[in-house]
Write an enzyme that holds these catalytic residues in place. Sequence first.
Site, PDB file in Angstrom:
ATOM      1  N   HIS A  77       0.822  -1.213   0.000  1.00 36.99           N
ATOM      2  CA  HIS A  77       0.000   0.000   0.000  1.00 36.99           C
ATOM      3  C   HIS A  77       0.854   1.260   0.000  1.00 36.99           C
ATOM      4  O   HIS A  77       1.908   1.298   0.630  1.00 36.99           O
ATOM      5  CB  HIS A  77      -1.012   0.000   1.155  1.00 36.99           C
ATOM      6  CG  HIS A  77      -0.441  -0.009   2.541  1.00 36.99           C
ATOM      7  ND1 HIS A  77      -0.257   1.148   3.267  1.00 36.99           N
ATOM      8  CD2 HIS A  77      -0.032  -1.016   3.346  1.00 36.99           C
ATOM      9  CE1 HIS A  77       0.218   0.841   4.471  1.00 36.99           C
ATOM     10  NE2 HIS A  77       0.380  -0.467   4.549  1.00 36.99           N
ATOM     11  N   ASP A  79      -0.566   4.279   0.768  1.00 35.97           N
ATOM     12  CA  ASP A  79      -1.110   5.273   1.695  1.00 35.97           C
ATOM     13  C   ASP A  79      -0.440   5.145   3.059  1.00 35.97           C
ATOM     14  O   ASP A  79       0.160   4.109   3.378  1.00 35.97           O
ATOM     15  CB  ASP A  79      -2.638   5.153   1.822  1.00 35.97           C
ATOM     16  CG  ASP A  79      -3.095   3.830   2.448  1.00 35.97           C
ATOM     17  OD1 ASP A  79      -2.489   2.779   2.143  1.00 35.97           O
ATOM     18  OD2 ASP A  79      -4.065   3.851   3.242  1.00 35.97           O
ATOM     19  N   ASP A 110       6.068   1.565   6.839  1.00 38.43           N
ATOM     20  CA  ASP A 110       4.659   1.163   6.637  1.00 38.43           C
ATOM     21  C   ASP A 110       3.995   2.063   5.616  1.00 38.43           C
ATOM     22  O   ASP A 110       3.446   3.082   5.971  1.00 38.43           O
ATOM     23  CB  ASP A 110       3.944   1.222   8.004  1.00 38.43           C
ATOM     24  CG  ASP A 110       2.509   0.735   7.946  1.00 38.43           C
ATOM     25  OD1 ASP A 110       2.108   0.150   6.936  1.00 38.43           O
ATOM     26  OD2 ASP A 110       1.785   0.964   8.940  1.00 38.43           O
ATOM     27  N   GLU A 140      -5.309   1.072   2.443  1.00 42.37           N
ATOM     28  CA  GLU A 140      -5.123   0.019   3.442  1.00 42.37           C
ATOM     29  C   GLU A 140      -5.352   0.570   4.844  1.00 42.37           C
ATOM     30  O   GLU A 140      -5.963  -0.091   5.692  1.00 42.37           O
ATOM     31  CB  GLU A 140      -3.706  -0.559   3.324  1.00 42.37           C
ATOM     32  CG  GLU A 140      -3.495  -1.863   4.070  1.00 42.37           C
ATOM     33  CD  GLU A 140      -3.151  -1.689   5.540  1.00 42.37           C
ATOM     34  OE1 GLU A 140      -3.310  -2.645   6.302  1.00 42.37           O
ATOM     35  OE2 GLU A 140      -2.725  -0.572   5.940  1.00 42.37           O
ATOM     36  N   GLU A 141      -4.891   1.772   5.081  1.00 36.89           N
ATOM     37  CA  GLU A 141      -4.991   2.346   6.434  1.00 36.89           C
ATOM     38  C   GLU A 141      -6.406   2.820   6.747  1.00 36.89           C
ATOM     39  O   GLU A 141      -6.665   3.343   7.826  1.00 36.89           O
ATOM     40  CB  GLU A 141      -3.994   3.513   6.601  1.00 36.89           C
ATOM     41  CG  GLU A 141      -2.538   3.158   6.335  1.00 36.89           C
ATOM     42  CD  GLU A 141      -1.910   2.286   7.420  1.00 36.89           C
ATOM     43  OE1 GLU A 141      -2.628   1.796   8.296  1.00 36.89           O
ATOM     44  OE2 GLU A 141      -0.678   2.108   7.369  1.00 36.89           O
ATOM     45  N   ASP A 167       4.696  -6.155   4.588  1.00 37.97           N
ATOM     46  CA  ASP A 167       4.125  -5.006   5.304  1.00 37.97           C
ATOM     47  C   ASP A 167       4.274  -5.235   6.810  1.00 37.97           C
ATOM     48  O   ASP A 167       3.472  -4.781   7.603  1.00 37.97           O
ATOM     49  CB  ASP A 167       2.648  -4.856   4.898  1.00 37.97           C
ATOM     50  CG  ASP A 167       2.057  -3.532   5.351  1.00 37.97           C
ATOM     51  OD1 ASP A 167       2.840  -2.611   5.669  1.00 37.97           O
ATOM     52  OD2 ASP A 167       0.820  -3.416   5.392  1.00 37.97           O
ATOM     53  N   ARG A 316      -9.661  -5.709  17.985  1.00 35.46           N
ATOM     54  CA  ARG A 316      -8.872  -6.623  17.135  1.00 35.46           C
ATOM     55  C   ARG A 316      -9.444  -8.018  17.301  1.00 35.46           C
ATOM     56  O   ARG A 316      -9.734  -8.440  18.432  1.00 35.46           O
ATOM     57  CB  ARG A 316      -7.407  -6.636  17.570  1.00 35.46           C
ATOM     58  CG  ARG A 316      -6.678  -5.329  17.412  1.00 35.46           C
ATOM     59  CD  ARG A 316      -6.100  -5.114  16.027  1.00 35.46           C
ATOM     60  NE  ARG A 316      -5.670  -3.720  15.903  1.00 35.46           N
ATOM     61  CZ  ARG A 316      -5.166  -3.194  14.801  1.00 35.46           C
ATOM     62  NH1 ARG A 316      -5.010  -3.914  13.708  1.00 35.46           N
ATOM     63  NH2 ARG A 316      -4.826  -1.920  14.763  1.00 35.46           N
ATOM     64  N   SER A 387      -3.278  -5.740  11.449  1.00 38.06           N
ATOM     65  CA  SER A 387      -4.264  -6.208  10.476  1.00 38.06           C
ATOM     66  C   SER A 387      -3.914  -5.711   9.083  1.00 38.06           C
ATOM     67  O   SER A 387      -3.380  -4.620   8.931  1.00 38.06           O
ATOM     68  CB  SER A 387      -5.653  -5.662  10.831  1.00 38.06           C
ATOM     69  OG  SER A 387      -5.919  -5.836  12.203  1.00 38.06           O
ATOM     70  N   HIS A 414       2.771   4.192  12.628  1.00 38.69           N
ATOM     71  CA  HIS A 414       1.612   5.030  13.014  1.00 38.69           C
ATOM     72  C   HIS A 414       1.972   6.068  14.081  1.00 38.69           C
ATOM     73  O   HIS A 414       1.098   6.805  14.532  1.00 38.69           O
ATOM     74  CB  HIS A 414       0.421   4.189  13.524  1.00 38.69           C
ATOM     75  CG  HIS A 414      -0.107   3.227  12.512  1.00 38.69           C
ATOM     76  ND1 HIS A 414      -1.301   2.567  12.666  1.00 38.69           N
ATOM     77  CD2 HIS A 414       0.384   2.833  11.312  1.00 38.69           C
ATOM     78  CE1 HIS A 414      -1.512   1.790  11.613  1.00 38.69           C
ATOM     79  NE2 HIS A 414      -0.496   1.915  10.785  1.00 38.69           N
TER      80      HIS A 414
HETATM   81  N1  BES Z   1       1.359  -2.797   8.169  1.00 41.72           N
HETATM   82  C1  BES Z   1       0.262  -2.663   9.055  1.00 41.72           C
HETATM   83  C2  BES Z   1      -0.206  -3.976   9.638  1.00 41.72           C
HETATM   84  C3  BES Z   1       0.733  -4.647  10.572  1.00 41.72           C
HETATM   85  C4  BES Z   1       1.506  -3.941  11.457  1.00 41.72           C
HETATM   86  C5  BES Z   1       0.762  -6.015  10.597  1.00 41.72           C
HETATM   87  C6  BES Z   1       2.351  -4.600  12.321  1.00 41.72           C
HETATM   88  C7  BES Z   1       1.607  -6.651  11.450  1.00 41.72           C
HETATM   89  C8  BES Z   1       2.393  -5.952  12.320  1.00 41.72           C
HETATM   90  C9  BES Z   1      -0.896  -2.027   8.326  1.00 41.72           C
HETATM   91  O1  BES Z   1      -0.516  -0.955   7.506  1.00 41.72           O
HETATM   92  C10 BES Z   1      -1.854  -1.452   9.309  1.00 41.72           C
HETATM   93  O2  BES Z   1      -1.470  -0.604  10.063  1.00 41.72           O
HETATM   94  N2  BES Z   1      -3.086  -1.865   9.223  1.00 41.72           N
HETATM   95  C11 BES Z   1      -4.134  -1.264   9.965  1.00 41.72           C
HETATM   96  C12 BES Z   1      -5.400  -1.741   9.329  1.00 41.72           C
HETATM   97  C13 BES Z   1      -6.637  -1.048   9.755  1.00 41.72           C
HETATM   98  C14 BES Z   1      -6.574   0.430   9.668  1.00 41.72           C
HETATM   99  C15 BES Z   1      -7.809  -1.597   8.998  1.00 41.72           C
HETATM  100  C16 BES Z   1      -4.020  -1.685  11.412  1.00 41.72           C
HETATM  101  O3  BES Z   1      -3.566  -2.783  11.722  1.00 41.72           O
HETATM  102  O4  BES Z   1      -4.377  -0.857  12.264  1.00 41.72           O
HETATM  103 MN    MN Z   2       1.064  -1.406   6.375  1.00 38.85          MN
HETATM  104 MN    MN Z   3      -0.279   0.804   8.903  1.00 36.00          MN
END
Ligand code: BES
Ligand code: MN
Ligand code: MN
Length: 450
Positions: A77, A79, A110, A140-141, A167, A316, A387, A414
């Site tokens: 992703h 974004d 990320d 994705e975010e 990711d 989660r 996620s 983040h």
């Molecule tokens: N890359 C992350 C997901 C991730 C982080 C997986 C650390 C494993 C370990 C992804 O960009 C992310 O932050 N996803 C969001 C999804 C949500 C906004 C639907 C998340 O996990 O908060």
């Molecule tokens: Mn990510």
């Molecule tokens: Mn993320």
Amino acid sequence: MDRDRLLGELNEFLRIPSVSTLPAHNTDCRRAAEWVGAELQRLGCSDVQYLGSETHPVVWGKGPAVPDAPTLLIYGHYDVQPPDPLAEWVTPPFEPTVRDGKLYARGAADDKGQVFCLLKAIAALPKAPVNFRFLIEGEEEYGSKVLFDLLKREPERVRADVVLVADMSYVAPDWPAVYTTLRGLAYAEITVRTSKTDLHSGEYGGAAPNAHEELCRLLGRLKSEDGKINIPGFYGPVQRPSKAELAAWKKLPFKEKDFLTKRVQGKGLVGLKKYSVLERLWALPTFEIHGILGGFTGEGAKTVIPAQATAKVSMRLVPNQKLATVEKQLAAAVKRFAPKHITATVRFLHGAGPAQIKLNSPAFDLLAKAFKEVTGRGSIPARAGGSIPVVPALASAGAPVILTGIGLPDDRLHAPNEKLDLKQLWDGIEVFKRFYELLGSLESGVRSRG
Ligand code: BES
Ligand code: MN
Ligand code: MN
């Protein structure tokens, strides 16, 4: 490998503030998509497409045909999450800066830096060893709605022998990983209304209900101090990891004390004490409050009883929990815990089911071999707390989905001062380059197993 040139190119990508959740950045998201598209064209993709009209496009690409070779779909992703609180960044989030071998910028790990890594590993090959396909999305975010809609309309986009997602991170420095589960997510706003308008806290205080107070009590009922989530039915389908898996986690280079002092940097950990920290992070569901809105938060003082308060929350989910069920359970719990004198409503913003991946394809062994050759250690199985909404859909056509990454656990995703260690990037390019080569030489009989 001309590292200075590569770093310059990555910086260009990172300078685009492609924050998908903020409408003010819509054109930036488009620019980031076009940056990816141009990169795919340089890799020999003849038909680069920008798909999904409503919001940030999914960038689709199809590399040069390599007859008899497997097809590898690369997902990532472009974004990023909002950069606030801005004051805490040592250097601004969209002015990438190298300090002490680490590249600081929103999206460095990320996921822009990792998408960059996967693409530059292809550029480093003399010729394509596999049939590359690309799905690089820009939402994705924010729950991946555009990509979900696209895959519903055109499920053939995920047709591949192997899917690669970078990711995530190593489990610890020098310990590359491949992930067997991701948690799902249900994001919601809970709003409490107690009166028609705000009220003078002297004239009314003592007899009129207060929206913030009611919201706090409601949130306190949903999750208690010991970390238990009191939403009826919530834990029902949750399964504990096997004894073997729990034993394997004990051998990982993870110390609860270091997690507290070096990563959380707080005074103590919370949660269900009878489970290890890794089990709490990887195999148990959560309920988190992200922010509370309403009432008076300006400078100075104002004596008012707020009529309305809203909490942004998320849960989660772990394997076997169903998104739709959990959403219903939360709505029912809020209704049940709200006293008669308030109106409480729940609005769901986005969600994703959990993902579970079986490591039963030779592709996982090839990844381990590539990591081992380049870094000295093969990728080891682990679980992830985060996620990636679209992963279950990527897996739906039966191809093995490789969840891995080149980040480190302290990359501050983040959060302020997100970074990527440059050594991880340079190693990563070599790892994936090798992985593509190994995959290309896989015999077709072996390929279609699993
Ligand atoms: N890359 C992350 C997901 C991730 C982080 C997986 C650390 C494993 C370990 C992804 O960009 C992310 O932050 N996803 C969001 C999804 C949500 C906004 C639907 C998340 O996990 O908060
Ligand atoms: Mn990510
Ligand atoms: Mn993320």
